[in-house]
Design an enzyme around this catalytic site. Sequence first.
Site, PDB file in Angstrom:
ATOM      1  N   THR A 159      17.510 -40.166  -0.537  1.00 57.28           N
ATOM      2  CA  THR A 159      17.863 -39.115  -1.482  1.00 57.28           C
ATOM      3  C   THR A 159      19.314 -38.677  -1.311  1.00 57.28           C
ATOM      4  O   THR A 159      20.026 -38.429  -2.287  1.00 57.28           O
ATOM      5  CB  THR A 159      16.930 -37.903  -1.299  1.00 57.28           C
ATOM      6  OG1 THR A 159      15.584 -38.310  -1.584  1.00 57.28           O
ATOM      7  CG2 THR A 159      17.308 -36.758  -2.227  1.00 57.28           C
ATOM      8  N   CYS A 218      -0.784   0.132   7.527  1.00 58.67           N
ATOM      9  CA  CYS A 218      -1.196   0.532   6.175  1.00 58.67           C
ATOM     10  C   CYS A 218      -2.635   1.034   6.150  1.00 58.67           C
ATOM     11  O   CYS A 218      -2.992   1.874   5.307  1.00 58.67           O
ATOM     12  CB  CYS A 218      -1.030  -0.640   5.213  1.00 58.67           C
ATOM     13  SG  CYS A 218       0.699  -1.099   4.946  1.00 58.67           S
ATOM     14  N   GLU A 276       0.825  -1.202   0.000  1.00 55.25           N
ATOM     15  CA  GLU A 276       0.000   0.000   0.000  1.00 55.25           C
ATOM     16  C   GLU A 276       0.862   1.257   0.000  1.00 55.25           C
ATOM     17  O   GLU A 276       0.545   2.248  -0.678  1.00 55.25           O
ATOM     18  CB  GLU A 276      -0.930   0.013   1.221  1.00 55.25           C
ATOM     19  CG  GLU A 276      -1.945  -1.130   1.241  1.00 55.25           C
ATOM     20  CD  GLU A 276      -1.444  -2.339   2.010  1.00 55.25           C
ATOM     21  OE1 GLU A 276      -2.267  -3.033   2.623  1.00 55.25           O
ATOM     22  OE2 GLU A 276      -0.212  -2.609   1.986  1.00 55.25           O
ATOM     23  N   GLU A 335      11.854 -32.552  -0.324  1.00 50.67           N
ATOM     24  CA  GLU A 335      12.116 -32.981  -1.695  1.00 50.67           C
ATOM     25  C   GLU A 335      12.395 -34.478  -1.787  1.00 50.67           C
ATOM     26  O   GLU A 335      13.135 -34.924  -2.665  1.00 50.67           O
ATOM     27  CB  GLU A 335      13.265 -32.154  -2.280  1.00 50.67           C
ATOM     28  CG  GLU A 335      12.924 -30.672  -2.401  1.00 50.67           C
ATOM     29  CD  GLU A 335      13.879 -29.901  -3.301  1.00 50.67           C
ATOM     30  OE1 GLU A 335      14.612 -30.537  -4.073  1.00 50.67           O
ATOM     31  OE2 GLU A 335      13.882 -28.661  -3.225  1.00 50.67           O
ATOM     32  N   GLY A 390      13.068 -38.632  -0.323  1.00 45.06           N
ATOM     33  CA  GLY A 390      12.568 -39.518  -1.350  1.00 45.06           C
ATOM     34  C   GLY A 390      11.229 -40.167  -1.067  1.00 45.06           C
ATOM     35  O   GLY A 390      10.406 -39.656  -0.308  1.00 45.06           O
ATOM     36  N   ASP A 401      21.398 -39.185  -4.634  1.00 46.50           N
ATOM     37  CA  ASP A 401      21.573 -37.962  -5.412  1.00 46.50           C
ATOM     38  C   ASP A 401      22.722 -37.073  -4.946  1.00 46.50           C
ATOM     39  O   ASP A 401      23.163 -36.202  -5.697  1.00 46.50           O
ATOM     40  CB  ASP A 401      20.282 -37.138  -5.382  1.00 46.50           C
ATOM     41  CG  ASP A 401      19.121 -37.838  -6.057  1.00 46.50           C
ATOM     42  OD1 ASP A 401      19.367 -38.828  -6.773  1.00 46.50           O
ATOM     43  OD2 ASP A 401      17.972 -37.400  -5.878  1.00 46.50           O
ATOM     44  N   LEU A 429      20.922 -28.836  -2.420  1.00 40.30           N
ATOM     45  CA  LEU A 429      19.706 -28.266  -1.851  1.00 40.30           C
ATOM     46  C   LEU A 429      19.770 -26.742  -1.694  1.00 40.30           C
ATOM     47  O   LEU A 429      19.220 -26.180  -0.738  1.00 40.30           O
ATOM     48  CB  LEU A 429      19.379 -28.919  -0.499  1.00 40.30           C
ATOM     49  CG  LEU A 429      19.281 -30.452  -0.512  1.00 40.30           C
ATOM     50  CD1 LEU A 429      19.048 -30.969   0.901  1.00 40.30           C
ATOM     51  CD2 LEU A 429      18.182 -30.923  -1.455  1.00 40.30           C
TER      52      LEU A 429
END
Length: 378
Positions: free
Chosen positions: A207, A95, A63, A309, A311, A211, A215
């Site tokens: 994970t 505001c 605003e 994320e 597994g 992997d 991150l």
Amino acid sequence: MSFRPPLIDLAPADAAHLEWARRIAQEGWGQVHPNPMVGCVLVNEGKVVGEGFHEVFGGPHAEIVALEQALSRAEGATAYVSLEPCNHHGKTPPCAQALVDAGVKRVVFGARDPGASSGGGAETLRASGLEVVGPVWDEGTARAENPAFFHVARHDRPFVALKLAMSLDARIAAAPGERTRITGTEAEREVHRIRTGFDAVMVGQGTVAADDPRLTPRLVPSGREPVRRILLLSEADLSPDAAVLADVERHPVHVFCLDTTSEVALERLEATGAHVHPVPADPEDDGLVDLRAVLSRCHELGMDAVLCEGGADLSANLLRQGLVDRLYLLIAPRALGGAGLPAFADDADAVAWEGYLPACPPVAVGSDTLITLDRHVD
């Protein structure tokens, strides 16, 4: 925007201006947390005389940005605001009073502010003689715009979102334990953008092993970045060469392990620079950490929003226990077949799927599709 009908039917011009306020509010993603994203459009005699959004935490609210743009043209204008104008002195003045002081005559707002101290702006505006229309959106639509903000106002655990990249046949890897790229570069960049809106990114031991992830949101322009990475490693077993430890000073790593883990293992892990948190075992599986205990500790550490994320096992456990508040499903136009690792465990029918509703229409991300679902809360 949500598929749900509004609580208040607006004239076409009002609806269009409020929708634009909602759209520009999204420009604050990853910049304003823990504050909400807010957009404001000022219209006088049918012309837009000012607009703005909350750009950065601690900076001017939407605003104020719009009023500074409009100057004297704000007098007699209608303000369209995606969230009820705030009513308290925080890092910036209220505001609601700023709109009154500027001579705005009418305010249309989308969502009611759930804050105990910040809410009540509509009443202040009405008491000052302004015409106020709102909230226009139902609660589900309001939450979809600022999910973590609405969640933490009512719950004592973090807002949890689960991201899964999967094939058309709901597989997240070509085979268990095999690192598989499912979606394209555009989808990967979108995931990194999504990360910036969370306090932490969490993965399970599967994970980490498959992997070796970092991150971090390195594929998007710098902004408010997740300051923490969360690893759920029951036995506190993490290689000192793990990618996630490469920038541990800039992006702290928090490892949750079982409270039965040996002192030697704990000390070895702490020597890498990670913060280690022993927690009880899952009541139904003593080989896994208790997810509720993990989230409780995250809450104590000030993590209001956590993005998981994977597994597959961690995702299934979160869903089964009703701990997933939002689902980000990235669907790739390919199939991996029966040998692929299912995105959801065999007991996926135990999940209350009927409680998940679309937060917005599906979005094309390169050749992939992003579907966002929010869990309905009574």
